[in-house]
Scaffold this active site. Structure first.
Site, mmCIF file in Angstrom:
data_model
loop_
_atom_site.group_PDB
_atom_site.id
_atom_site.type_symbol
_atom_site.label_atom_id
_atom_site.label_comp_id
_atom_site.label_asym_id
_atom_site.label_seq_id
_atom_site.Cartn_x
_atom_site.Cartn_y
_atom_site.Cartn_z
ATOM 1 N N GLY A 178 0.739 -1.337 0.121
ATOM 2 C CA GLY A 178 0.084 -0.254 -0.395
ATOM 3 C C GLY A 178 0.663 1.156 0.081
ATOM 4 N N GLU A 203 5.270 -10.633 -5.896
ATOM 5 C CA GLU A 203 4.209 -10.917 -6.906
ATOM 6 C C GLU A 203 4.529 -9.977 -8.947
ATOM 7 O OE1 GLU A 203 4.031 -8.555 -4.586
ATOM 8 O OE2 GLU A 203 3.265 -6.825 -4.833
ATOM 9 N N HIS A 207 8.214 -7.308 -2.834
ATOM 10 C CA HIS A 207 7.328 -7.534 -3.536
ATOM 11 C C HIS A 207 7.041 -9.024 -4.523
ATOM 12 C CE1 HIS A 207 4.863 -4.129 -3.178
ATOM 13 N NE2 HIS A 207 5.380 -3.452 -3.263
ATOM 14 N N CYS A 223 5.471 -6.093 2.066
ATOM 15 C CA CYS A 223 5.983 -4.841 1.531
ATOM 16 C C CYS A 223 4.513 -3.885 2.463
ATOM 17 C CB CYS A 223 5.378 -4.309 0.007
ATOM 18 S SG CYS A 223 5.791 -2.206 -0.153
ATOM 19 N N TYR A 224 3.723 -3.114 2.724
ATOM 20 C CA TYR A 224 3.134 -2.229 3.762
ATOM 21 C C TYR A 224 2.679 -3.515 4.828
ATOM 22 C CZ TYR A 224 -0.425 0.393 6.041
ATOM 23 O OH TYR A 224 -1.328 1.237 6.789
ATOM 24 N N LYS A 275 -5.705 -10.733 -19.119
ATOM 25 C CA LYS A 275 -6.584 -10.899 -20.717
ATOM 26 C C LYS A 275 -6.074 -12.026 -20.881
ATOM 27 C CE LYS A 275 -7.223 -8.941 -25.638
ATOM 28 N NZ LYS A 275 -8.424 -8.137 -24.697
ATOM 29 N N ASP A 278 -13.283 -9.745 -25.247
ATOM 30 C CA ASP A 278 -13.853 -8.826 -23.663
ATOM 31 C C ASP A 278 -15.725 -9.436 -23.551
ATOM 32 O OD1 ASP A 278 -11.235 -8.784 -23.539
ATOM 33 O OD2 ASP A 278 -11.661 -6.197 -23.698
ATOM 34 N N SER A 279 -15.934 -8.470 -24.689
ATOM 35 C CA SER A 279 -16.952 -8.910 -25.165
ATOM 36 C C SER A 279 -18.082 -10.114 -25.058
ATOM 37 C CB SER A 279 -17.949 -7.543 -25.392
ATOM 38 O OG SER A 279 -17.348 -7.986 -27.183
#
Ligand code: XMP
Length: 513
Positions: A54, A170, A168, A81-82, A369, A226-227
């Site tokens: 954060g 991730e 981090h 982290c935070y 995606k 996506d749609s």
């Protein structure tokens, strides 16, 4: 019920990336508000908690704090982290406030691998981004690893299953970061790694049904990934309660409208309304040559047509479905600079839902995606849809230079169709980022048979990219380029010359307008 990992969100731009990594480890995760009561987490049966990063200092007046009881739930906690500063703050350590952020690459030297760093090399490249720093360990904790700037880059209280890492794991730039997360999930929390795309779909279907009830959902279907995936997922959940709207703006590729109709209406049996507004769009675009003006007209007209259509068909509709993804966090490129700068905003239909008193339903909003593609494939969408190249909202409108006329569009459509056919047949369609034709309103002299011709130019724009932020022209085999060029000049009336765009982005952009 699936084993759940709770990710408490303290406002990091990377919280969604943590959730994504957890899914990569075939584990279900749910992002919770940072102050979610521990009792709620217990009721949800979480098997582990991750405290996200954060932007704040734990000492700031407005600093987000968790319910202190989360440390008494008896489940493992990983602070990132935070998150590790929170552990220090709440569990009796000392956190030094620093005005300056430590930012960028560092190196982790692992002293005690334990469960968190099992099977990992002793030295790893890591990515840092933090202000405050832990200066004294909370009771019960030991250091597992050090970095250039911190003797407490990784810490643990193994008995309680509490782990903290200053960097981090991730992000792509931390070497073996996903393995660290997997080690926490599997080795520490006992995750069984049985969460698959099928489970995601089943879960999403349940959520959609619970939210929609007997209501009706309207969805703008563009035919893009996506749609399309949103439509297939909503249809799986609520069948006939879903109505899709496809607007033909006259700026579509050859065969696009028929393809969409065949796939969604006939194959999937989706209630699909096709609105032919091509004449309106072309009328409004008449005489317009300035790119931004074209875009504005196309955008405005779309919203107008879409809104009018929804009003006509959707008197009782309560929901507007959208294929919004988690704003594309670009992970594969350098994450130097502000991570926020790497996040693209997604476009939607502006203030329309509020104006129409529709509630938004966005079943893909936490996905990235590539995950969406997997969901689409699992739902039975064909490869041609799931892996199709991006296509801009304003369509061929930004690929006809100069004035957009029916004739110029027709030439472009035919040339583009040849290009797509050859790209697909050679397999290069799936290897490049985008491949398309551009119409240039420039006439040049040619010879066809015995006749002199004086016709237009088609440019081929074929690029490689990972995120569309930068791109390079694709070095396709000459034989393929030759085949494309000769087929276009032979088969497409009105074209006497084909040129290849060899510009990279930057300084050029991918689209020509
Ligand atoms: P540029 O031309 O900016 O394109 O290098 C980057 C990527 O974005 C797509 N693009 C658009 N997509 N509406 C869209 O939905 C637009 O107005 C638009 N303009 C560009 C482009 O195709 C490429 O993938």
């Amino acid at each position: 019920m699936a084993q759940t990992i709770a990710v408490l969100d303290f406002g990091s731009q990377l919280t969604q990336v943590i959730a994504r990594r957890i899914r990569e480890c075939q584990t279900y995760s749910k992002i919770y508000h940072f102050a979610t009561p521990a009792a709620q987490l217990r009721a949800d049966g979480v098997i582990g908690i991750i405290l996200s990063g954060g932007p704040q200092s734990v000492y700031a007046k407005t600093a987000p704090h968790p319910d202190p009881e989360v440390f008494k739930l008896g489940v493992p906690v990983l602070g990132i982290c935070y998150g590790v500063q929170l552990m220090g703050h709440f569990l009796g350590g000392t956190v030094a406030h620093s005005k300056q952020r430590e930012y960028g690459h560092g190196h982790l030297t692992i002293q005690k691998p334990g469960k968190l760093f099992a099977q990992l090399p002793r030295k790893l490249r890591i990515w840092n981004s933090h202000g405050d720093k832990l200066t004294k360990l909370p009771p019960g904790f030991v250091a597992l690893g050090v970095s250039e700037n911190s003797p407490y880059a990784a810490i643990a209280d193994v008995k309680r299953g509490f782990y903290g890492i200053q960097f981090h794991p991730e992000v792509f730039h931390t070497e073996r970061g996903v393995d660290m997360i997997r080690n926490f999930l599997v080795g520490v929390c006992g995750a069984q790694q049985d969460w698959t795309t099928k489970d995601f779909i089943a879960h999403a279907v349940e959520e959609i049904r619970a939210k929609v009830g007997k209501g009706r959902v309207l969805l703008g279907l563009s035919g893009g990934v996506d749609s399309s995936v949103a439509a297939a997922l909503l249809h799986r959940a609520i069948g006939k309660q879903l109505t899709c709207v496809f607007v033909d703006n006259g700026l579509l590729r050859k065969g696009e409208r028929d393809y969409v109709e065949a796939l969604y209406a006939r194959n999937f049996k989706i209630d699909l309304r096709i609105v032919d507004a091509s004449k309106l769009f072309l009328r409004r675009l008449k005489g317009v040559t300035e790119p931004e003006q074209k875009r504005k007209i196309i955008g405005r007209t779309f919203v107008e047509v879409f809104e009018k259509t929804l009003k006509q068909i959707g008197r009782k509709a309560e929901f507007l479905g959208q294929g919004t993804l988690y704003p594309d966090v670009i992970e594969s490129v350098s994450i130097a600079g502000n991570p926020a700068a790497l996040i693209k905003t997604h476009h939607n239909v502006g203030g329309l839902p509020a104006r129409m008193k529709l509630k938004l339903i966005e079943p893909l909003r936490e996905l990235f995606k590539d995950e969406v593609r997997h969901v689409g494939a699992t739902l039975g969408l064909p490869k041609e849809v799931v892996w199709r190249q991006p296509f801009p909202g304003p369509g061929l409108g930004v690929r006809v230079m100069g004035e957009i006329t029916a004739q110029n569009l027709e030439i472009l459509r035919n040339a583009d169709a040849v290009l797509q056919e050859e790209m697909q047949a050679s397999g290069y369609y799936w290897k490049v980022w985008q491949s398309f034709a551009v119409f240039l309103p420039v006439k040049t002299v040619g010879v066809f048979g015995d006749e002199r011709t004086y016709d237009y130019v088609i440019a081929l724009r074929i690029v490689e990219s990972t995120d569309a932020m930068t791109a390079d022209w694709a070095k396709l085999p000459y034989e393929l380029l030759q085949r494309i060029s000769s087929r276009i000049t032979n088969e497409v009336r009105g074209v006497s010359r084909v040129v290849l765009d060899v510009s990279s982005k930057p300084p050029a952009t991918i689209e020509w307008e």
